[in-house]
Motif scaffolding. Structure first.
Motif, PDB file in Angstrom:
ATOM      1  N   GLY A 225       0.745  -1.089   0.056  1.00  0.00           N
ATOM      2  CA  GLY A 225      -0.053  -0.005  -0.106  1.00  0.00           C
ATOM      3  C   GLY A 225       0.814   1.310  -0.202  1.00  0.00           C
ATOM      4  N   HIS A 226       0.272   2.548  -0.436  1.00  0.00           N
ATOM      5  CA  HIS A 226       1.060   3.898  -0.574  1.00  0.00           C
ATOM      6  C   HIS A 226      -0.126   4.550   0.337  1.00  0.00           C
ATOM      7  N   TYR A 227       0.424   5.360   1.441  1.00  0.00           N
ATOM      8  CA  TYR A 227      -0.121   6.060   2.213  1.00  0.00           C
ATOM      9  C   TYR A 227       0.414   7.595   2.048  1.00  0.00           C
ATOM     10  N   PRO A 228      -0.449   8.419   2.825  1.00  0.00           N
ATOM     11  CA  PRO A 228      -0.058  10.069   2.962  1.00  0.00           C
ATOM     12  C   PRO A 228       1.497  10.065   3.192  1.00  0.00           C
ATOM     13  N   ASP A 229       1.899  11.216   2.484  1.00  0.00           N
ATOM     14  CA  ASP A 229       3.280  11.526   2.844  1.00  0.00           C
ATOM     15  C   ASP A 229       4.370  10.507   2.553  1.00  0.00           C
ATOM     16  N   GLY A 230       4.007   9.738   1.529  1.00  0.00           N
ATOM     17  CA  GLY A 230       5.055   8.783   0.991  1.00  0.00           C
ATOM     18  C   GLY A 230       5.223   7.619   1.524  1.00  0.00           C
ATOM     19  N   ALA A 231       4.425   7.319   2.791  1.00  0.00           N
ATOM     20  CA  ALA A 231       4.707   6.083   3.709  1.00  0.00           C
ATOM     21  C   ALA A 231       4.181   4.828   2.797  1.00  0.00           C
ATOM     22  N   VAL A 232       4.855   3.607   2.803  1.00  0.00           N
ATOM     23  CA  VAL A 232       4.403   2.648   2.315  1.00  0.00           C
ATOM     24  C   VAL A 232       3.931   1.351   3.261  1.00  0.00           C
ATOM     25  N   LEU A 233       3.218   0.461   3.014  1.00  0.00           N
ATOM     26  CA  LEU A 233       2.799  -0.406   3.562  1.00  0.00           C
ATOM     27  C   LEU A 233       3.178  -1.883   3.021  1.00  0.00           C
ATOM     28  N   THR A 234       3.528  -2.932   3.914  1.00  0.00           N
ATOM     29  CA  THR A 234       3.507  -4.292   3.461  1.00  0.00           C
ATOM     30  C   THR A 234       2.827  -4.964   4.284  1.00  0.00           C
ATOM     31  N   ALA A 235       1.919  -6.060   4.197  1.00  0.00           N
ATOM     32  CA  ALA A 235       1.356  -6.761   5.014  1.00  0.00           C
ATOM     33  C   ALA A 235       0.954  -8.066   4.601  1.00  0.00           C
ATOM     34  N   THR A 236       0.713  -9.170   5.426  1.00  0.00           N
ATOM     35  CA  THR A 236       0.263 -10.428   5.038  1.00  0.00           C
ATOM     36  C   THR A 236      -0.507 -10.995   6.245  1.00  0.00           C
ATOM     37  N   ALA A 237      -1.685 -11.796   5.702  1.00  0.00           N
ATOM     38  CA  ALA A 237      -2.374 -12.512   6.456  1.00  0.00           C
ATOM     39  C   ALA A 237      -2.317 -13.999   5.909  1.00  0.00           C
ATOM     40  N   SER A 238      -2.658 -15.212   7.045  1.00  0.00           N
ATOM     41  CA  SER A 238      -2.443 -16.323   6.562  1.00  0.00           C
ATOM     42  C   SER A 238      -3.242 -17.350   7.369  1.00  0.00           C
ATOM     43  N   LEU A 239      -3.790 -18.240   6.403  1.00  0.00           N
ATOM     44  CA  LEU A 239      -4.312 -19.250   7.480  1.00  0.00           C
ATOM     45  C   LEU A 239      -3.846 -20.745   7.193  1.00  0.00           C
ATOM     46  N   THR A 240      -2.536 -20.540   6.742  1.00  0.00           N
ATOM     47  CA  THR A 240      -1.596 -22.033   6.437  1.00  0.00           C
ATOM     48  C   THR A 240      -0.350 -21.751   6.987  1.00  0.00           C
ATOM     49  N   SER A 241      -0.042 -20.556   7.820  1.00  0.00           N
ATOM     50  CA  SER A 241       1.526 -20.496   8.280  1.00  0.00           C
ATOM     51  C   SER A 241       1.493 -19.860   9.639  1.00  0.00           C
ATOM     52  N   TRP A 242       2.502 -20.283  10.467  1.00  0.00           N
ATOM     53  CA  TRP A 242       2.709 -19.404  11.620  1.00  0.00           C
ATOM     54  C   TRP A 242       3.494 -18.177  11.475  1.00  0.00           C
ATOM     55  N   SER A 243       2.896 -16.956  11.421  1.00  0.00           N
ATOM     56  CA  SER A 243       3.756 -15.933  11.233  1.00  0.00           C
ATOM     57  C   SER A 243       4.279 -15.227  12.528  1.00  0.00           C
ATOM     58  N   SER A 244       5.085 -14.330  12.486  1.00  0.00           N
ATOM     59  CA  SER A 244       5.738 -13.991  13.532  1.00  0.00           C
ATOM     60  C   SER A 244       4.727 -13.102  14.569  1.00  0.00           C
ATOM     61  N   ARG A 245       3.798 -12.495  13.794  1.00  0.00           N
ATOM     62  CA  ARG A 245       2.703 -11.619  14.340  1.00  0.00           C
ATOM     63  C   ARG A 245       3.169 -10.281  14.850  1.00  0.00           C
ATOM     64  N   ARG A 246       4.541 -10.008  14.128  1.00  0.00           N
ATOM     65  CA  ARG A 246       5.038  -8.541  14.410  1.00  0.00           C
ATOM     66  C   ARG A 246       4.752  -7.497  13.686  1.00  0.00           C
ATOM     67  N   ALA A 247       4.852  -6.205  13.885  1.00  0.00           N
ATOM     68  CA  ALA A 247       4.894  -5.310  13.203  1.00  0.00           C
ATOM     69  C   ALA A 247       6.232  -4.301  13.355  1.00  0.00           C
ATOM     70  N   SER A 248       6.650  -3.726  12.137  1.00  0.00           N
ATOM     71  CA  SER A 248       7.638  -2.654  12.496  1.00  0.00           C
ATOM     72  C   SER A 248       7.454  -1.340  11.419  1.00  0.00           C
ATOM     73  N   ILE A 249       7.869  -0.339  12.118  1.00  0.00           N
ATOM     74  CA  ILE A 249       7.518   0.800  11.363  1.00  0.00           C
ATOM     75  C   ILE A 249       8.870   1.647  11.534  1.00  0.00           C
ATOM     76  N   GLY A 250       9.485   1.761   9.958  1.00  0.00           N
ATOM     77  CA  GLY A 250      10.805   2.218   9.696  1.00  0.00           C
ATOM     78  C   GLY A 250      10.595   3.781   9.506  1.00  0.00           C
ATOM     79  N   THR A 251      11.182   4.662  10.061  1.00  0.00           N
ATOM     80  CA  THR A 251      11.420   6.227   9.974  1.00  0.00           C
ATOM     81  C   THR A 251      12.655   6.488   9.566  1.00  0.00           C
ATOM     82  N   ASP A 252      12.828   7.936   9.220  1.00  0.00           N
ATOM     83  CA  ASP A 252      13.941   8.566   8.961  1.00  0.00           C
ATOM     84  C   ASP A 252      14.761   8.561  10.128  1.00  0.00           C
ATOM     85  N   THR A 253      14.650   8.248  11.059  1.00  0.00           N
ATOM     86  CA  THR A 253      15.497   8.334  12.382  1.00  0.00           C
ATOM     87  C   THR A 253      15.666   7.061  13.204  1.00  0.00           C
ATOM     88  N   GLY A 254      14.860   5.997  12.797  1.00  0.00           N
ATOM     89  CA  GLY A 254      14.940   4.904  13.387  1.00  0.00           C
ATOM     90  C   GLY A 254      13.848   3.696  13.350  1.00  0.00           C
TER      91      GLY A 254
END
Length: 343
Positions: A225-254
């Protein structure tokens, strides 16, 4: 029923419609909310309702062997609709027509048309309606969103979130049966899409790819996905695999990391050491909530419903109808793009 419930000495009285797994989790947390009491439980089976009432209800909690009987209970102020997705509109309609307010489990429906119809029913009957998107009320998520908006972590550029587990069930299970609104997007993809909406704003563009089952539901789906101010999204949902269930937000400072992002205990901020003196950042630290997480985290949506009812509101400013409909439109468009359609 009055427009509000002003008597602070009288708890808001809840009834639970459908007695499955999620209903039990929410009811367990409801018992931790001083201003709420579970007075009735309804199921298609009286025995199931009786067991649920005995396990989760307040003393004297009544068991109803039909949903019609539950919504007709004069002691119930608000009904929590916890049935499978495809039945939400039918059951919310029962509650509204009986004069009850409604908190409806997410997603509110399986189609945009049904979601719009539910909102219209609430308005026509002048009743409160809120999607039970409990992540939006989670203290840690709200703290992260507030800090991002305040610029504490710099400008967000990329959000990644994933949620998935292996479903080993019969084809008629609600997670696999198209007639009940099954599929990875509706059951789990709704979380990363809502999370991104809360942190980045409304998506400007979304695309998807998916693997479908023989019955036509999405077993695995990936979204960009593409969001305001140039931010992008990558996301997954699954009924067949054990995901990490994590989220990360990368910024220009960390980077911000949330373990099990839809009900986290904290978020970890890792600054980039080369940010420079003109871009001061905190040391490696946890971002914690300003208020404690009650129970498993479901209590906070119950607190919000109670607050709104006492104020005479018909929707929550935290999860307004417009936000619910926006996410529904996103999911329907993404599913249609990969060949998934619901009746």
């Amino acid at each position: 029923m009055s427009d509000s419930i002003p008597d602070p000495d009288r708890p808001i009285r809840w009834g639970v419609l459908a007695t499955g797994k999620i209903a039990g989790k929410v009811a367990t947390d409801l018992a931790l909310v001083p201003d709420a009491t579970l007075v009735a439980a309804g199921s298609r089976s009286l025995a199931s309702a009786e067991e649920f009432a005995a396990t989760h209800g307040a003393p004297g909690c009544r068991a109803h062997g039909s949903y019609e009987s539950l919504v007709a209970d004069p002691e119930v102020d608000v009904v929590y609709v916890a049935s499978p997705h495809a039945l939400h509109l039918e059951h919310a309609r029962l509650a509204f027509e009986a004069g009850k307010h409604v908190m409806c489990e997410k997603p509110v429906t399986v189609t945009v048309a049904d979601a719009e119809a539910m909102v219209e029913l609430a308005r026509r009957h002048d009743r409160f309606l809120m999607e039970a998107m409990w992540t939006a009320f989670h203290p840690v998520v709200r703290a992260v969103a507030a800090d991002l908006r305040a610029g504490r972590f710099g400008r967000p550029s990329h959000l990644h979130a994933e949620l998935g587990f292996v479903v080993d069930a019969a084809p008629d299970d609600r997670l696999l049966d198209p007639a009940l609104g099954a599929g990875a997007m509706l059951d789990m993809g709704v979380y990363p899409l809502t999370f991104a909406h809360l942190l980045l704003g409304e998506a400007e563009q979304l695309t998807a790819t998916a693997t479908l089952s023989d019955s036509g539901i999405d077993l695995d789906i990936a979204v960009a996905g593409h969001y305001p101010d140039g931010a992008v999204l990558t996301a997954t949902a699954s009924l067949t695999s054990w995901s990490s269930r994590r989220a990360s937000i990368g910024t220009d400072t960390g980077r911000l990391d949330l373990v099990d992002f839809h009900h986290p205990t904290a978020a970890t901020w890792t600054p980039h050491t080369a940010a420079g003196p003109d871009q001061p950042v905190d040391l490696l630290a946890e971002v914690t909530a300003t208020e404690p997480v009650v129970g498993a985290g479901y209590a906070h949506e119950i607190v919000e419903v109670n607050r709104c009812l006492r104020a005479g509101l018909r929707e929550s400013p935290v999860v307004p109808h417009a936000q619910t409909l926006t996410i529904m439109r996103q999911m329907e468009a993404l599913l249609a793009s990969v060949g998934v359609r619901y009746a």
